[in-house]
Each structure stands twice: as C-alpha cells, then as structure tokens.
Write an enzyme that holds these catalytic residues in place. Sequence first.
Site, PDB file in Angstrom:
ATOM      1  N   HIS A 256       0.865  -0.943  -0.105  1.00  0.00           N
ATOM      2  CA  HIS A 256       0.144  -0.093   0.031  1.00  0.00           C
ATOM      3  C   HIS A 256       0.862   1.268  -0.057  1.00  0.00           C
ATOM      4  CE1 HIS A 256      -3.211   3.004   1.160  1.00  0.00           C
ATOM      5  NE2 HIS A 256      -4.070   1.976   0.686  1.00  0.00           N
ATOM      6  N   CYS A 267      -4.525  -5.675   8.619  1.00  0.00           N
ATOM      7  CA  CYS A 267      -3.503  -6.062   7.793  1.00  0.00           C
ATOM      8  C   CYS A 267      -2.031  -5.391   7.927  1.00  0.00           C
ATOM      9  CB  CYS A 267      -3.934  -5.920   6.207  1.00  0.00           C
ATOM     10  SG  CYS A 267      -5.123  -7.436   5.742  1.00  0.00           S
TER      11      CYS A 267
END
Length: 291
Positions: A256, A267
């Site tokens: 990300h 996560c």
Amino acid sequence: MAGAAVFLIAAIVVGVLRGVPADEGAAATPSPSATATTTPTPAPTASPTPTVAGFPQNANPYDVSTLPQVNVFAVIPSLPVDDSPFGPTTAERAVPLGVGAPVWADPRGEPVAYLPREYAYDGTTVPVIERQEHWIKVLLTGRQAMPSQGNPAQVAGWLRVSDVEVAPSTETVVVSISARTIDIVRNGVAERIAGDFAWGTDATPTPVGRAFIMTTRVVPEYGYTRGHPIVYLSVQSPTLDGFGGADAAVTAFHYHDDRSGPISNGCLRVDPEAITKLSALPLGTPVIVNP
C-alpha cells in the site's frame, strides 16, 4: 475501510473469494521502497525434538464427507483455539492425503472436522506445532467463533500421521509491531525485509501470535496493491465478524502507498521489496506477530 483495507480483512478474502471489492481508498503515487538488510537474529522455530509416543494410535476409518470442512469461511465451535500462541513450531508442514484428513480436537475422542487436500483458497498446507508417534498438532484456517459471539483467535487441531504427508519447513516470518520490523528467518539466520510498515488500529488490531501463510495471489482489481501479490494469513480479525458483506475477516500482508503506523483494519502494509519476498514463501510458512 478504516485506514484502507490494509487488513485486507475479508475485503481481500471476500473480494478474491467472492468478488466483493476491497475498500482501500484511492491509489496514490507509489513511495520509494526501503532497502532490505540481513541481520543474524535467532530463529523462533524450535530445533526438531525426538518423537514422543503421546496419544494412542487410532486406525479407525472415517467418512470425511460427514464432517464439517476446515476452510477460511468455516466457523467450527468444536475446534480448539491455539493454546500457545507464541510457541515454536516443529519446523515441518503437513498436507492431507486422499480427499482430506479427519481433524480431532482431542485424539482420545472422535473427529470434529476434516482438512481437505485441495481448496479453492488454499489453507490446506499447515504448520506442525507438536509431533507425536501417531499424531501431529497443526494450525488451521477458519474460526471457533465470530468475535461478537466468542473467541475468534487462531485455531488448531490434531491429525493422524497416517493421514498426511509431512515435509521440512525452513522459513518463519517474524513480525514485531513495537520494533516495526519484519524478518524472514531461514535456518537460524534472519533477513530483515522491513524496518517500518503499517498495522491495525486500536479498534481493528492486527492479531498477534502465530499463524501461517494460507494463500498468495495477485488481485488486479485492487488498485491499492499496484499489482503486487497479496499474502493471506490463516488468522482473522479479533474484532470484525466479517467485511464487505462476507463472513470472513482475514489478515494479510500487502503493498500500500500508505504503510506506516497503526492505520489499517488489521493487515500489514509493506513496501514492494518486502511483499515480493513474502510472496515467494511456501504455503504453510509460519508467521509470528509479536506486539
């Protein structure tokens, strides 16, 4: 998704497994990746120990089709929660023979479920956490209960040695949230692959303790991953029953652009180099997340 479905929490499993889109937010310009370094830290897995006799042999035949299947969506109240979440493994992984292997909560009783040899979203290659002459104890996917109804922590179970193939497992992933580090440990030598990453918020924390890599796959429709693989774990959210309209809330490693601090739904957000190395690990690789 609070802080982007970094928890991939069910969004990912739900998205990948059921086509529900993950809500990770708009994609931004990728950030430069950190350089991985190698550090000689101790391995968390224990050295193989002599096999003990343990529970008596059970050679009874069982029709696994009559038992509930262990998989990522399963909620099986009779499966025990892992009673040693920071304990070592035996440095082995197991795969069922045939259609699947019966699973026991207690080898002195009757099987309570079965682990299939093949499943669409994997989770069938499992780490061994205890070895006896006739039995092995393993970590499993699925849950004993939803967070709103009971204990959703990592589950475990017993398999008969005669029902599985067992192979060496030489890698373990070790995460430290407080130190902001992720290491891949091979044969006692740790490779530092991340010196910072993102993890869950107080409301949607990253589960701590031991788990394992359930499945790894690329999900192009999740723009926040920038085409990098998603590495799904066996453990699910301690606070969310499900996500994105599905009844699973799976934790994962994934890329990300925003990847520092407690900003996810659980996560672990990492950089491109780290996710590349994590995605190369075998299914069933143990993962230990320390607070």
